[in-house]
Enzyme design. Structure first.
Site, PDB file in Angstrom:
ATOM      1  N   LYS A 132       0.870  -1.183   0.000  1.00  0.00           N
ATOM      2  CA  LYS A 132       0.000   0.000   0.000  1.00  0.00           C
ATOM      3  C   LYS A 132       0.897   1.220   0.000  1.00  0.00           C
ATOM      4  O   LYS A 132       2.044   1.152   0.443  1.00  0.00           O
ATOM      5  CB  LYS A 132      -0.888   0.010   1.246  1.00  0.00           C
ATOM      6  CG  LYS A 132      -2.139   0.845   1.109  1.00  0.00           C
ATOM      7  CD  LYS A 132      -3.231   0.106   0.367  1.00  0.00           C
ATOM      8  CE  LYS A 132      -4.406   0.997   0.068  1.00  0.00           C
ATOM      9  NZ  LYS A 132      -5.550   0.236  -0.477  1.00  0.00           N
ATOM     10  N   ASP A 172      -7.007   4.352  -4.567  1.00  0.00           N
ATOM     11  CA  ASP A 172      -7.671   4.168  -3.272  1.00  0.00           C
ATOM     12  C   ASP A 172      -8.315   5.527  -2.973  1.00  0.00           C
ATOM     13  O   ASP A 172      -8.546   6.319  -3.904  1.00  0.00           O
ATOM     14  CB  ASP A 172      -6.653   3.749  -2.188  1.00  0.00           C
ATOM     15  CG  ASP A 172      -7.320   3.288  -0.888  1.00  0.00           C
ATOM     16  OD1 ASP A 172      -7.837   2.160  -0.852  1.00  0.00           O
ATOM     17  OD2 ASP A 172      -7.352   4.061   0.090  1.00  0.00           O
TER      18      ASP A 172
HETATM   19  P1  NDP Z   1     -12.955   7.592  -2.676  1.00  0.00           P
HETATM   20  O1  NDP Z   1     -11.936   8.611  -2.437  1.00  0.00           O
HETATM   21  O2  NDP Z   1     -13.507   7.402  -4.044  1.00  0.00           O
HETATM   22  O3  NDP Z   1     -14.212   7.850  -1.714  1.00  0.00           O
HETATM   23  C1  NDP Z   1     -14.086   7.869  -0.328  1.00  0.00           C
HETATM   24  C2  NDP Z   1     -15.430   8.243   0.281  1.00  0.00           C
HETATM   25  O4  NDP Z   1     -15.346   8.123   1.691  1.00  0.00           O
HETATM   26  C3  NDP Z   1     -15.811   9.690   0.011  1.00  0.00           C
HETATM   27  O5  NDP Z   1     -17.214   9.786  -0.001  1.00  0.00           O
HETATM   28  C4  NDP Z   1     -15.204  10.405   1.221  1.00  0.00           C
HETATM   29  O6  NDP Z   1     -15.817  11.649   1.521  1.00  0.00           O
HETATM   30  C5  NDP Z   1     -15.483   9.402   2.303  1.00  0.00           C
HETATM   31  N1  NDP Z   1     -14.488   9.545   3.379  1.00  0.00           N
HETATM   32  C6  NDP Z   1     -13.139   9.477   3.261  1.00  0.00           C
HETATM   33  N2  NDP Z   1     -12.550   9.679   4.454  1.00  0.00           N
HETATM   34  C7  NDP Z   1     -13.556   9.881   5.311  1.00  0.00           C
HETATM   35  C8  NDP Z   1     -13.604  10.143   6.694  1.00  0.00           C
HETATM   36  N3  NDP Z   1     -12.479  10.231   7.423  1.00  0.00           N
HETATM   37  N4  NDP Z   1     -14.830  10.291   7.291  1.00  0.00           N
HETATM   38  C9  NDP Z   1     -15.972  10.194   6.545  1.00  0.00           C
HETATM   39  N5  NDP Z   1     -15.990   9.957   5.215  1.00  0.00           N
HETATM   40  C10 NDP Z   1     -14.804   9.790   4.626  1.00  0.00           C
HETATM   41  O7  NDP Z   1     -12.369   6.221  -2.107  1.00  0.00           O
HETATM   42  P2  NDP Z   1     -12.812   4.741  -2.416  1.00  0.00           P
HETATM   43  O8  NDP Z   1     -14.286   4.668  -2.611  1.00  0.00           O
HETATM   44  O9  NDP Z   1     -11.918   4.204  -3.454  1.00  0.00           O
HETATM   45  O10 NDP Z   1     -12.418   4.004  -1.056  1.00  0.00           O
HETATM   46  C11 NDP Z   1     -13.324   3.875   0.039  1.00  0.00           C
HETATM   47  C12 NDP Z   1     -12.862   2.748   0.941  1.00  0.00           C
HETATM   48  O11 NDP Z   1     -12.822   1.518   0.202  1.00  0.00           O
HETATM   49  C13 NDP Z   1     -11.462   2.902   1.536  1.00  0.00           C
HETATM   50  O12 NDP Z   1     -11.450   2.291   2.807  1.00  0.00           O
HETATM   51  C14 NDP Z   1     -10.594   2.100   0.581  1.00  0.00           C
HETATM   52  O13 NDP Z   1      -9.395   1.659   1.185  1.00  0.00           O
HETATM   53  C15 NDP Z   1     -11.532   0.934   0.293  1.00  0.00           C
HETATM   54  N6  NDP Z   1     -11.236   0.179  -0.909  1.00  0.00           N
HETATM   55  C16 NDP Z   1     -11.196   0.793  -2.139  1.00  0.00           C
HETATM   56  C17 NDP Z   1     -10.944   0.044  -3.265  1.00  0.00           C
HETATM   57  C18 NDP Z   1     -11.016   0.624  -4.629  1.00  0.00           C
HETATM   58  O14 NDP Z   1     -10.959  -0.145  -5.597  1.00  0.00           O
HETATM   59  N7  NDP Z   1     -11.160   1.918  -4.801  1.00  0.00           N
HETATM   60  C19 NDP Z   1     -10.628  -1.396  -3.184  1.00  0.00           C
HETATM   61  C20 NDP Z   1     -10.785  -1.955  -1.851  1.00  0.00           C
HETATM   62  C21 NDP Z   1     -11.040  -1.168  -0.775  1.00  0.00           C
HETATM   63  P3  NDP Z   1     -15.057  13.025   1.144  1.00  0.00           P
HETATM   64  O15 NDP Z   1     -15.255  13.165  -0.339  1.00  0.00           O
HETATM   65  O16 NDP Z   1     -15.777  14.058   1.939  1.00  0.00           O
HETATM   66  O17 NDP Z   1     -13.624  12.873   1.541  1.00  0.00           O
END
Ligand code: NDP
Length: 452
Positions: A132, A172
């Protein structure tokens, strides 16, 4: 969940040493504790694992690369951020795992994510090691030009450490298609090679169909498999989803396609509650808001006239299905109790480690279906693995073909969890199942290599 007093003692002894060796890294401690609780009894029962110190070796990254990223903002100011690549284990394949850009990124967060990635990648059945990376760079409020200059500056160092047979990063939090494009473009210029060194690429330069949707779709496929064990299905159930990023949007899309009513979405500002349900039309609007206009979910509530709960999380809304898809530790023990009181049937973790250890304990005590992240959200990295295969073969598979592979992989992961996690009373302990199944393959590879 340790089953005997001896197991508990062994766990506490192991964790005491780990915490001493890795001070100030609470997220890493939490991730290791969850895995160690499941696999220590297996290690204790297999002298060869114990004698080879497999768990001690797997909790120490192969290497961590830390570097400074210097770039210039639009006003001409010089800015410096810190970046990391944690190459955790390449026992079963080249390092593989995403890059995260978020102000909360620390070495502890990346170590927890890299550690989890080892077992997740193992579960997919594809030859991928665990890694990562990321930076404490905050993309929020930055112009496209600033994001591009940051990505280029980061790749100036990162390119030395990655390669299609060495380490293949992906996206991510904060790293989507736009950022992968900037990173790949810079890699190509520096290395003078067009190769599958990153996944999540655009379709015009080696990306795979369904990669964008894969994590969210995969989480729902895993949920379908869990529900099927109890003769239930997604259709007609109410779902609460957190997040509105890559994972959340495509989990919502698949839930809606399968007939569920999804009533929430969130971002770090708060959550929207739409009792009408985020149907296909509203989802298209939400996708445009988040993916193209980079807006806030608050605007959805204003547009569709539903409630917006500032600074709150959605777990108080009654539902049968809960999919935390935003970030780590976003659902705690209190939230778990509220969900159970409101009729919860199943949880699928779309995000990494979204449920605290306390929440997991509460949910498992009540014997509900609980799909842990390393199984439920493995669809994203699985399709990244398929992207690597297509790049190596210089071909592109159709949407249907990739989606079929994804469904098969999620069904296989479910079967592995069932095989290792089934208890005497018929309950499937997916946490234990995923940890043990993921661990065994990596442990056996390490044993084969001798002392390396
Ligand atoms: P994105 O950046 O596309 O979206 C993240 C979302 O979560 C946004 O809506 C963001 O809101 C919100 N968010 C982030 N940090 C916080 C926080 N501290 N408190 C509340 N809301 C928060 O990321 P992904 O969708 O790609 O990733 C989301 C999760 O899934 C992570 O845990 C990631 O590790 C996991 N994941 C992702 C994969 C992928 O293929 N993308 C694969 C496997 C796991 P805001 O816009 O306000 O920051």
């Amino acid at each position: 969940m340790a089953s005997t007093a001896t197991d508990t003692e062994a766990l506490e002894r192991f964790m005491t040493g780990l915490v001493r060796r890795n001070p100030g890294e609470p997220e890493f401690h939490q991730a290791v504790r969850e895995v160690a609780e499941s696999v220590l009894p297996v290690v204790e029962a297999h002298a060869e694992y114990r004698d080879a110190c497999i768990l001690e070796r797997l909790t120490e990254p192969d290497r961590i690369i830390t570097f400074r990223v210097t770039w210039q903002d639009d006003a001409g100011n010089v800015r410096a951020n810190r970046a990391w690549r944690v190459q955790f284990s390449n026992a079963i394949g080249p390092y593989k795992g995403g890059l995260r850009f978020h102000p909360t990124v620390t070495q502890s967060v990346l170590k927890f994510l890299g550690f989890e990635q080892i077992f997740k990648n193992s579960l997919t059945g594809l030859p991928m090691g665990g890694a990562k990376g990321g930076s404490n760079f905050n993309p929020r409020g930055k112009s496209t030009g600033e994001v591009m200059r940051f990505c280029q500056a980061m790749m100036r160092e990162l390119h030395r450490h990655i390669g299609e047979d060495t380490d293949v990063p992906a996206g991510d939090i904060g790293v989507g298609a736009r950022e992968i494009g900037f990173l790949f473009g810079q890699y190509m210029r520096l290395a003078n090679r067009f190769t599958g060194v990153l996944t999540g690429k655009g379709l015009s330069f080696g990306g795979s169909l369904v990669r964008t949707e894969a994590t969210g779709y995969g989480a729902v496929y895993f949920l379908q498999n869990m529900l099927a064990v109890r003769g239930e299905e997604v259709a007609s159930k109410t779902a609460v989803v957190s997040g509105s990023g890559n994972v959340a949007l495509y989990a919502i899309e698949k839930l809606v396609e399968l007939g569920a009513t999804v009533v929430t979405a969130s971002d770090s500002g708060g959550f929207i509650h739409d009792p009408h349900g985020i149907d296909a039309e509203r989802l298209a609007w939400l996708k445009d808001l988040k993916e193209a206009r980079r807006g806030r979910v608050r605007e959805y509530a204003e547009h569709f006239g539903c409630a917006y709960h500032e600074g709150a999380r959605p777990w108080g809304i009654p539902c049968q299905l809960a999919l935390p898809c935003a970030t780590q530790n976003e659902l705690d023990g209190g939230d778990a109790r509220t969900l159970l009181d409101n009729g919860l049937v199943a949880v699928a973790e779309g995000a990494n480690m979204p449920c605290t250890l306390d929440a997991i304990r509460v949910l498992l005590e009540r014997r509900i279906l609980f799909g842990p992240a390393k199984a439920a959200n493995a669809g994203g990295v699985a399709v990244s693995g398929l992207e690597q295969s297509q790049n190596a073969l210089r071909i592109s598979w159709s949407r249907e073909e990739v989606d079929r592979h994804l469904q098969t992989i999620m069904r296989d992961i479910h079967e592995k969890c069932r095989a290792e996690g089934a208890t005497d009373d018929g309950f499937i302990h997916y946490v234990r199942g995923a940890n043990i199944a993921g661990f065994r393959k990596v442990a056996d590879a390490l044993l084969a290599y001798g002392v390396v």
